[in-house]
Write a protein that holds these residues in place. Sequence first.
Motif, PDB file in Angstrom:
ATOM      1  N   VAL A   1       0.850  -1.229   0.099  1.00 40.66           N
ATOM      2  CA  VAL A   1       0.034   0.201   0.051  1.00 40.66           C
ATOM      3  C   VAL A   1       0.712   1.321  -0.071  1.00 40.66           C
ATOM      4  CG1 VAL A   1      -1.755   1.235   1.199  1.00 40.66           C
ATOM      5  CG2 VAL A   1      -1.939  -1.132   1.019  1.00 40.66           C
ATOM      6  N   ARG A   2       0.751   1.914  -0.938  1.00 42.29           N
ATOM      7  CA  ARG A   2       1.472   3.327  -1.125  1.00 42.29           C
ATOM      8  C   ARG A   2       1.179   4.286  -0.309  1.00 42.29           C
ATOM      9  NH1 ARG A   2       5.742   1.813  -4.138  1.00 42.29           N
ATOM     10  NH2 ARG A   2       5.674   0.722  -6.142  1.00 42.29           N
ATOM     11  N   GLU A   3      -0.219   4.472  -0.369  1.00 40.21           N
ATOM     12  CA  GLU A   3      -0.738   5.763   0.161  1.00 40.21           C
ATOM     13  C   GLU A   3      -2.179   5.292   0.835  1.00 40.21           C
ATOM     14  OE1 GLU A   3      -1.909  10.449  -0.640  1.00 40.21           O
ATOM     15  OE2 GLU A   3      -1.155   9.161  -2.243  1.00 40.21           O
ATOM     16  N   PHE A   4      -2.553   5.872   1.996  1.00 46.53           N
ATOM     17  CA  PHE A   4      -3.588   6.034   2.586  1.00 46.53           C
ATOM     18  C   PHE A   4      -4.152   7.298   3.080  1.00 46.53           C
ATOM     19  CE2 PHE A   4      -6.652   5.694   6.177  1.00 46.53           C
ATOM     20  CZ  PHE A   4      -7.336   4.554   6.364  1.00 46.53           C
ATOM     21  N   ALA A   5      -5.174   7.733   2.136  1.00 45.21           N
ATOM     22  CA  ALA A   5      -5.572   9.141   2.142  1.00 45.21           C
ATOM     23  C   ALA A   5      -6.941   9.173   2.657  1.00 45.21           C
ATOM     24  CB  ALA A   5      -5.445   9.593   0.745  1.00 45.21           C
TER      25      ALA A   5
ATOM     26  N   PRO B   1      -5.673  18.317  -3.129  1.00 47.43           N
ATOM     27  CA  PRO B   1      -3.963  18.733  -2.489  1.00 47.43           C
ATOM     28  C   PRO B   1      -3.980  18.282  -0.943  1.00 47.43           C
ATOM     29  CG  PRO B   1      -5.067  20.662  -3.595  1.00 47.43           C
ATOM     30  CD  PRO B   1      -6.214  19.615  -3.333  1.00 47.43           C
ATOM     31  N   LYS B   2      -2.754  17.725  -0.708  1.00 49.24           N
ATOM     32  CA  LYS B   2      -2.205  17.176   0.380  1.00 49.24           C
ATOM     33  C   LYS B   2      -2.109  18.351   1.443  1.00 49.24           C
ATOM     34  CE  LYS B   2       1.719  15.779   0.943  1.00 49.24           C
ATOM     35  NZ  LYS B   2       3.362  14.921   0.759  1.00 49.24           N
ATOM     36  N   ILE B   3      -2.675  18.161   2.777  1.00 45.12           N
ATOM     37  CA  ILE B   3      -2.466  19.172   3.735  1.00 45.12           C
ATOM     38  C   ILE B   3      -1.729  18.616   4.862  1.00 45.12           C
ATOM     39  CG2 ILE B   3      -4.418  20.645   3.080  1.00 45.12           C
ATOM     40  CD1 ILE B   3      -5.913  19.399   5.502  1.00 45.12           C
ATOM     41  N   TYR B   4      -1.525  17.411   4.999  1.00 40.06           N
ATOM     42  CA  TYR B   4      -0.665  16.799   5.909  1.00 40.06           C
ATOM     43  C   TYR B   4      -0.290  15.244   5.630  1.00 40.06           C
ATOM     44  CZ  TYR B   4       0.840  14.396  10.149  1.00 40.06           C
ATOM     45  OH  TYR B   4       1.679  13.589  11.170  1.00 40.06           O
ATOM     46  N   GLY B   5       0.902  15.017   5.603  1.00 36.31           N
ATOM     47  CA  GLY B   5       1.433  13.540   5.182  1.00 36.31           C
ATOM     48  C   GLY B   5       2.426  13.113   6.151  1.00 36.31           C
ATOM     49  N   MET B   6       2.594  11.748   6.413  1.00 34.84           N
ATOM     50  CA  MET B   6       3.304  11.065   7.195  1.00 34.84           C
ATOM     51  C   MET B   6       3.707   9.891   6.751  1.00 34.84           C
ATOM     52  SD  MET B   6       2.927   9.839  11.050  1.00 34.84           S
ATOM     53  CE  MET B   6       1.738   8.722  10.727  1.00 34.84           C
ATOM     54  N   THR B   7       5.202   9.470   6.458  1.00 34.94           N
ATOM     55  CA  THR B   7       5.382   8.081   6.082  1.00 34.94           C
ATOM     56  C   THR B   7       5.901   7.246   7.159  1.00 34.94           C
ATOM     57  OG1 THR B   7       6.068   9.138   3.848  1.00 34.94           O
ATOM     58  CG2 THR B   7       6.833   6.800   4.384  1.00 34.94           C
ATOM     59  N   LYS B   8       5.136   5.953   7.118  1.00 37.93           N
ATOM     60  CA  LYS B   8       5.502   5.176   8.135  1.00 37.93           C
ATOM     61  C   LYS B   8       5.775   3.656   7.474  1.00 37.93           C
ATOM     62  CE  LYS B   8       4.533   2.916  12.414  1.00 37.93           C
ATOM     63  NZ  LYS B   8       3.301   2.940  13.503  1.00 37.93           N
TER      64      LYS B   8
ATOM     65  N   MET C   1       2.537   6.213   2.796  1.00 44.86           N
ATOM     66  CA  MET C   1       2.456   7.254   3.401  1.00 44.86           C
ATOM     67  C   MET C   1       1.115   7.812   3.935  1.00 44.86           C
ATOM     68  SD  MET C   1       3.363  11.007   1.220  1.00 44.86           S
ATOM     69  CE  MET C   1       2.146  10.452  -0.239  1.00 44.86           C
ATOM     70  N   TYR C   2       0.770   8.170   4.929  1.00 45.90           N
ATOM     71  CA  TYR C   2      -0.635   8.494   5.251  1.00 45.90           C
ATOM     72  C   TYR C   2      -0.927  10.162   5.273  1.00 45.90           C
ATOM     73  CZ  TYR C   2       0.194   3.715   7.447  1.00 45.90           C
ATOM     74  OH  TYR C   2       0.306   2.604   7.607  1.00 45.90           O
ATOM     75  N   THR C   3      -2.055  10.215   4.544  1.00 48.91           N
ATOM     76  CA  THR C   3      -2.352  11.745   3.977  1.00 48.91           C
ATOM     77  C   THR C   3      -3.600  12.164   4.570  1.00 48.91           C
ATOM     78  OG1 THR C   3      -2.897  11.104   1.844  1.00 48.91           O
ATOM     79  CG2 THR C   3      -0.599  11.648   2.237  1.00 48.91           C
ATOM     80  N   ILE C   4      -3.832  13.565   5.016  1.00 46.92           N
ATOM     81  CA  ILE C   4      -4.978  14.107   4.875  1.00 46.92           C
ATOM     82  C   ILE C   4      -5.139  15.117   3.745  1.00 46.92           C
ATOM     83  CG2 ILE C   4      -6.497  15.594   6.286  1.00 46.92           C
ATOM     84  CD1 ILE C   4      -5.225  14.395   8.773  1.00 46.92           C
ATOM     85  N   ARG C   5      -6.096  15.092   2.806  1.00 42.06           N
ATOM     86  CA  ARG C   5      -6.123  16.072   1.713  1.00 42.06           C
ATOM     87  C   ARG C   5      -7.413  17.102   1.890  1.00 42.06           C
ATOM     88  NH1 ARG C   5      -2.783  14.539  -2.288  1.00 42.06           N
ATOM     89  NH2 ARG C   5      -1.669  12.945  -1.776  1.00 42.06           N
ATOM     90  N   LEU C   6      -7.340  18.024   1.013  1.00 47.85           N
ATOM     91  CA  LEU C   6      -7.971  19.388   1.279  1.00 47.85           C
ATOM     92  C   LEU C   6      -9.602  18.936   1.308  1.00 47.85           C
ATOM     93  CD1 LEU C   6      -8.322  22.284   1.708  1.00 47.85           C
ATOM     94  CD2 LEU C   6      -8.063  22.661  -0.609  1.00 47.85           C
ATOM     95  N   LEU C   7     -10.151  18.191   0.059  1.00 43.86           N
ATOM     96  CA  LEU C   7     -11.376  18.079  -0.067  1.00 43.86           C
ATOM     97  C   LEU C   7     -12.136  16.760   0.650  1.00 43.86           C
ATOM     98  CD1 LEU C   7     -11.323  18.760  -3.979  1.00 43.86           C
ATOM     99  CD2 LEU C   7     -11.647  20.357  -2.132  1.00 43.86           C
TER     100      LEU C   7
END
Length: 419
Positions: free
Chosen positions: A33-37, A42-49, A53-59
């Motif tokens: 799994v490359r990304e959990f969004a 647009p990305k407003i927060y991201g953290m890679t573990k 990569m775990y992200t919170i996006r704008l919309l």
Amino acid sequence: METAIAFIIIFGSIVFFHELGHFIFAKRAGIMVREFAIGMGPKIYGMTKGETMYTIRLLPIGGYVRMAGEDLDSVELQPGYRLGIHLNVNDEIDQIVLNQNKQFPDMLFLEVEKSDLSKEMYIEGYDEEEKLVRYKVARNAVLNENGKETFIAPFDRQFGSKTVGQRSMTIFAGPLFNFVLSFFIFLLIGLLQGVPTYEPVITTVVADSPAAQAGMKDGDLVTKINGNSISTWEELSEEIKLSPNEKMNFTVNRNGQLIEIPMTPKEVTSGKEKVGQIGVQYVSPLEKNPIKAVAFGAEQTYEWTKRIFTLLGTLVSGNFSIDDLSGPVGIYKATEEVAQSGVYNLMHWAAILSINLGIMNLLPLPALDGGRLLFFLFEAIRGKPVDKQKEGMVHFVGIMLLMVLMVVVTWNDIQRFFF
């Protein structure tokens, strides 16, 4: 502000659990799994573990789990590429650099002749002495391109390498987790607030009604009608509805004493029917019982699933128009109204929304989970997958149509609530 917080928590939780279902079963199947969004755009927060990569996006209109091997995920090195490599202790490539800005100790440089970063896992090319060399690529190798790091995904870690059953379960798990979330919300309501007993206890007697005139009081427990036992409010209500203008004898328990109360329900019109009514209001008593709370969670999840499917049936049959649909704006306004009636009603609303999201995603429409499951069904029947380009085109058209629908529904919501 409170409405905005409630909306973010509710919608975020529903989307999170949906994507968590995809994520867990992808991991169980061995898919990278490359990304959990959460959210889109647009990305407003991201953290890679680890490799994700775990992200919170704008919309706030959804989320996604991006898995290796999906869409344009594949990594290819074209002949003639100039790149830097780093070797681990086993002389396998563990770092690939496609720019000269990042340097590693003992970095080697190659001009690519040919490569396979999926199945055979190798890079062959000319070193700085113009000698043709070949290196094996480590399974945990990282590609660095313009400062962005991407894990190389061996073929057995890619979505497409898995069986039809594993891929289907990975996709189905998203909607499934929405139903699971709904069950636990209803369970929590049952544990904290209590489970309705549906006992036929009169909550309020309306003034000047047949019940008031006959002497019925608030808190009376109806045990019999015309000598027949009554155990639930539904039974009581049904008996009264079927008996307009007919004399009935109610046996009630009032503070431990049995009292006979004769009365005649008045006739009222309900839709196209004539029904009986005695003029009482009802709110079911609540009971805190863990076992009953579990049953309540399952029962409510089933009942609301059935209701939403019935509503979808009216949409398909043409008895429901697009103007009746709501998007994020409509959900926000509904959340604002529900939030004013208390936390338990807000939890109830969240559970219904979770079921709704699960059902909508299971519809066999392109770009939705149900559409992808339909393609897997075709693959299982045919014995081979549908052409990726054709499937991709179908999903692309589906996404465009869904975006158009979203715009139309959102505009309807804006006109409805703000004009």
